[in-house]
Enzyme design. Sequence first.
Site, PDB file in Angstrom:
ATOM      1  N   ARG A  45       0.820  -1.217   0.000  1.00 16.45           N
ATOM      2  CA  ARG A  45       0.000   0.000   0.000  1.00 16.45           C
ATOM      3  C   ARG A  45       0.855   1.269   0.000  1.00 16.45           C
ATOM      4  NH1 ARG A  45      -3.522   2.577   4.355  1.00 16.45           N
ATOM      5  NH2 ARG A  45      -5.236   3.580   3.238  1.00 16.45           N
ATOM      6  N   HIS A  52      -6.410  -5.928  -2.377  1.00 18.41           N
ATOM      7  CA  HIS A  52      -7.190  -6.093  -1.142  1.00 18.41           C
ATOM      8  C   HIS A  52      -7.450  -7.568  -0.827  1.00 18.41           C
ATOM      9  CE1 HIS A  52      -8.787  -1.648  -1.306  1.00 18.41           C
ATOM     10  NE2 HIS A  52      -7.505  -1.735  -1.039  1.00 18.41           N
ATOM     11  N   ASP A  98      -9.803  -9.368   2.983  1.00 16.53           N
ATOM     12  CA  ASP A  98     -10.191 -10.699   2.486  1.00 16.53           C
ATOM     13  C   ASP A  98     -10.459 -11.524   3.732  1.00 16.53           C
ATOM     14  OD1 ASP A  98     -10.043 -13.432   1.979  1.00 16.53           O
ATOM     15  OD2 ASP A  98      -8.297 -13.299   0.657  1.00 16.53           O
ATOM     16  N   HIS A 135       0.304   4.400  -2.482  1.00 11.32           N
ATOM     17  CA  HIS A 135       0.049   5.768  -2.010  1.00 11.32           C
ATOM     18  C   HIS A 135       1.180   6.720  -2.391  1.00 11.32           C
ATOM     19  CE1 HIS A 135      -3.347   5.062   1.155  1.00 11.32           C
ATOM     20  NE2 HIS A 135      -3.579   4.447   0.018  1.00 11.32           N
ATOM     21  N   ASP A 136       2.381   6.193  -2.560  1.00  9.70           N
ATOM     22  CA  ASP A 136       3.470   7.037  -3.060  1.00  9.70           C
ATOM     23  C   ASP A 136       3.194   7.423  -4.519  1.00  9.70           C
ATOM     24  OD1 ASP A 136       5.905   8.360  -3.380  1.00  9.70           O
ATOM     25  OD2 ASP A 136       6.924   6.538  -4.046  1.00  9.70           O
ATOM     26  N   SER A 166       7.710  10.490  -1.948  1.00  9.18           N
ATOM     27  CA  SER A 166       7.234  11.656  -1.185  1.00  9.18           C
ATOM     28  C   SER A 166       6.512  11.217   0.087  1.00  9.18           C
ATOM     29  CB  SER A 166       6.320  12.522  -2.053  1.00  9.18           C
ATOM     30  OG  SER A 166       5.288  11.746  -2.634  1.00  9.18           O
ATOM     31  N   ASN A 209      -3.789   8.540   4.889  1.00  6.38           N
ATOM     32  CA  ASN A 209      -2.587   7.971   5.510  1.00  6.38           C
ATOM     33  C   ASN A 209      -2.549   8.064   7.035  1.00  6.38           C
ATOM     34  OD1 ASN A 209      -1.500   7.295   2.997  1.00  6.38           O
ATOM     35  ND2 ASN A 209      -0.469   9.274   2.778  1.00  6.38           N
ATOM     36  N   ASP A 233      -4.034 -14.211  -3.110  1.00  2.07           N
ATOM     37  CA  ASP A 233      -4.760 -15.143  -3.982  1.00  2.07           C
ATOM     38  C   ASP A 233      -5.918 -14.398  -4.639  1.00  2.07           C
ATOM     39  OD1 ASP A 233      -6.695 -14.831  -1.994  1.00  2.07           O
ATOM     40  OD2 ASP A 233      -6.036 -16.608  -0.908  1.00  2.07           O
ATOM     41  N   VAL A 239       0.523  10.118  -5.609  1.00  2.00           N
ATOM     42  CA  VAL A 239       0.677  11.525  -5.215  1.00  2.00           C
ATOM     43  C   VAL A 239       1.935  12.082  -5.878  1.00  2.00           C
ATOM     44  CG1 VAL A 239       0.784  13.139  -3.299  1.00  2.00           C
ATOM     45  CG2 VAL A 239      -0.403  10.938  -3.013  1.00  2.00           C
TER      46      VAL A 239
HETATM   47  C1  HEM Z   1      -9.295   1.434  -5.909  1.00  2.00           C
HETATM   48  C2  HEM Z   1      -9.224   2.319  -4.958  1.00  2.00           C
HETATM   49  C3  HEM Z   1      -8.775   1.995  -3.568  1.00  2.00           C
HETATM   50  C4  HEM Z   1      -9.375   2.397  -2.428  1.00  2.00           C
HETATM   51  C5  HEM Z   1     -10.611   3.260  -2.319  1.00  2.00           C
HETATM   52  C6  HEM Z   1      -8.628   1.833  -1.335  1.00  2.00           C
HETATM   53  C7  HEM Z   1      -8.940   2.033  -0.003  1.00  2.00           C
HETATM   54  C8  HEM Z   1      -8.326   1.384   1.053  1.00  2.00           C
HETATM   55  C9  HEM Z   1      -8.698   1.536   2.434  1.00  2.00           C
HETATM   56  C10 HEM Z   1      -9.801   2.449   2.955  1.00  2.00           C
HETATM   57  C11 HEM Z   1      -7.912   0.713   3.156  1.00  2.00           C
HETATM   58  C12 HEM Z   1      -7.927   0.537   4.674  1.00  2.00           C
HETATM   59  C13 HEM Z   1      -7.111   1.630   5.330  1.00  2.00           C
HETATM   60  C14 HEM Z   1      -7.380   1.755   6.817  1.00  2.00           C
HETATM   61  O1  HEM Z   1      -8.429   1.343   7.254  1.00  2.00           O
HETATM   62  O2  HEM Z   1      -6.527   2.286   7.536  1.00  2.00           O
HETATM   63  C15 HEM Z   1      -7.023   0.046   2.242  1.00  2.00           C
HETATM   64  C16 HEM Z   1      -6.085  -0.872   2.602  1.00  2.00           C
HETATM   65  C17 HEM Z   1      -5.200  -1.454   1.721  1.00  2.00           C
HETATM   66  N1  HEM Z   1      -5.056  -1.138   0.379  1.00  2.00           N
HETATM   67 FE1  HEM Z   1      -6.342  -0.067  -0.724  1.00  2.00          FE
HETATM   68  N2  HEM Z   1      -7.598   1.108  -1.823  1.00  2.00           N
HETATM   69  C18 HEM Z   1      -7.627   1.173  -3.188  1.00  2.00           C
HETATM   70  C19 HEM Z   1      -6.718   0.616  -4.065  1.00  2.00           C
HETATM   71  C20 HEM Z   1      -5.583  -0.062  -3.669  1.00  2.00           C
HETATM   72  C21 HEM Z   1      -4.490  -0.415  -4.552  1.00  2.00           C
HETATM   73  C22 HEM Z   1      -4.397  -0.042  -6.028  1.00  2.00           C
HETATM   74  C23 HEM Z   1      -3.583  -1.098  -3.794  1.00  2.00           C
HETATM   75  C24 HEM Z   1      -2.256  -1.677  -4.193  1.00  2.00           C
HETATM   76  C25 HEM Z   1      -1.930  -2.007  -5.414  1.00  2.00           C
HETATM   77  C26 HEM Z   1      -4.121  -1.189  -2.450  1.00  2.00           C
HETATM   78  C27 HEM Z   1      -3.547  -1.865  -1.404  1.00  2.00           C
HETATM   79  C28 HEM Z   1      -4.061  -1.909  -0.127  1.00  2.00           C
HETATM   80  C29 HEM Z   1      -3.557  -2.799   0.902  1.00  2.00           C
HETATM   81  C30 HEM Z   1      -2.506  -3.866   0.708  1.00  2.00           C
HETATM   82  C31 HEM Z   1      -4.266  -2.495   2.078  1.00  2.00           C
HETATM   83  C32 HEM Z   1      -4.053  -3.115   3.462  1.00  2.00           C
HETATM   84  C33 HEM Z   1      -2.930  -2.349   4.165  1.00  2.00           C
HETATM   85  C34 HEM Z   1      -2.582  -2.840   5.563  1.00  2.00           C
HETATM   86  O3  HEM Z   1      -3.134  -3.817   6.049  1.00  2.00           O
HETATM   87  O4  HEM Z   1      -1.725  -2.178   6.183  1.00  2.00           O
HETATM   88  N3  HEM Z   1      -5.318  -0.521  -2.410  1.00  2.00           N
HETATM   89  N4  HEM Z   1      -7.294   0.476   0.963  1.00  2.00           N
END
Ligand code: HEM
Length: 316
Positions: A59, A190, A235, A63-64, A73, A91, A243, A67
């Site tokens: 993630r 996700h 998941d 996020h890098d 950054s 963040n 997976d 932006v």
């Molecule tokens: C499509 C739009 C996306 C939205 C709206 C979104 C939103 C979010 C949100 C709200 C969370 C939980 C953050 C929290 O509760 O603190 C999250 C977690 C995460 N996102 Fe996304 N995300 C998106 C796309 C992506 C993409 C493109 C990736 C990577 C290629 C990604 C990888 C992850 C990962 C791995 C987590 C879990 C992080 C952790 O457990 O520390 N997400 N995302």
Amino acid sequence: MACCYYLSLLALALVTQAGAAELSEEFYSCSCPKLAPIVKKGVAKAIQNEARMGASLLRLHFHDCFVNGCDASILLDDTGNMIGEKTAAANNNSARGFNVIDAIKAEVEKACPRVVSCADILALAARDSVVHLGGPSWEVPLGRRDSTTASRLAANNSIPAPFLSLTALKSNFAGHGLSVKDLVVLSGAHTIGLARCVQFRAHIYNDSNIEASFARSLQSKCPRRGNDNVLAPLDFQTPTHFDNLYFKHLLMKKALLHSDQELFNGSSSTDNLVHKYASDSDAFFKDFAKSMIRMSKIKPLTGTKGQIRVNCRKAN
Ligand code: HEM
Ligand SMILES: *[C@@H]1O[C@H](CO)[C@@H](O)[C@H](O)[C@H]1NC(C)=O
Ligand SMILES: *[C@@H]1O[C@H](CO)[C@@H](O)[C@H](O)[C@H]1NC(C)=O
Ligand SMILES: *[C@@H]1O[C@H](CO)[C@@H](O)[C@H](O)[C@H]1NC(C)=O
Ligand SMILES: *[C@@H]1O[C@H](CO)[C@@H](O)[C@H](O)[C@H]1NC(C)=O
């Protein structure tokens, strides 16, 4: 080393031809041949220490890149005259893994001082995390340089929020030069990691496109008010295994985030892609790798732009 001599000539040719340097998988082959094993080892150690860390590192790279491009950054701490990205809406209390990147960067600096960018370390760490958790591998294009500033406002405006509609998600990705397919396949990230109650509350109480018993079980952990930071897996079956279950869950209306379930509702334009990735894990892995490379190429600083930060948290 003959190979290095020719490689540097090749790099020079690439710069002069295009007028700007290109990213290349071989970028550090001569200047830091130990880079890949150092990052791989650092990632493995961090995940052994905490299984969730692989998700957090993936993630961070996302996020890098969203932006102002993949320029590290997100890693900059605030200074007296700059509010950076760490406290941006997406963040604050959420982005994590900074200490892991610091530890890897310290090892890399020992092996090859002032050569490897923090942005490239993030890109490699994201790939190695996915591989470590059972996902696909890919060659990471390298040669990014690091920014000297960061912007909370830019982060607020560029990272997609979980309450967005499919239309808004598509236009966010389009704004970063990414396609609808990139949106769907990269959302498959996700399949690992966790989210906070505050991010999925509206989905489990107010949305109709969620399976009822699934919503109830989440409601028992995430009340209408309070417990904002309670965590649930993105998941619900295998949150530390990369997976294609994420896509199967979308078909069952068991996505944790509103934005996830937007990709499938039985009559949405992205339903077909979700069906495909749910039934064909190989296709998901192959397309995920391709789209990660596309994302990693968003507006990199190359050539003489930016710098190679010695400490990822601050400009030199
Ligand atoms: C499509 C739009 C996306 C939205 C709206 C979104 C939103 C979010 C949100 C709200 C969370 C939980 C953050 C929290 O509760 O603190 C999250 C977690 C995460 N996102 Fe996304 N995300 C998106 C796309 C992506 C993409 C493109 C990736 C990577 C290629 C990604 C990888 C992850 C990962 C791995 C987590 C879990 C992080 C952790 O457990 O520390 N997400 N995302
Ligand atoms: C960005 O988001 C944060 C957190 O929601 C907010 O406090 C801040 O005012 C927003 N805008 C700017 C310019 O930082
Ligand atoms: C970030 O989170 C901290 C701790 O919850 C909070 O005190 C602070 O106001 C938040 N900052 C922003 C900009 O939202
Ligand atoms: C659900 O929707 C209602 C009515 O729009 C709103 O007042 C409430 O804040 C929403 N609840 C959540 C948890 O988003
Ligand atoms: C599904 O989502 C699309 C937008 O992607 C929307 O136009 C349609 O009304 C939704 N269908 C249902 C059954 O919710």
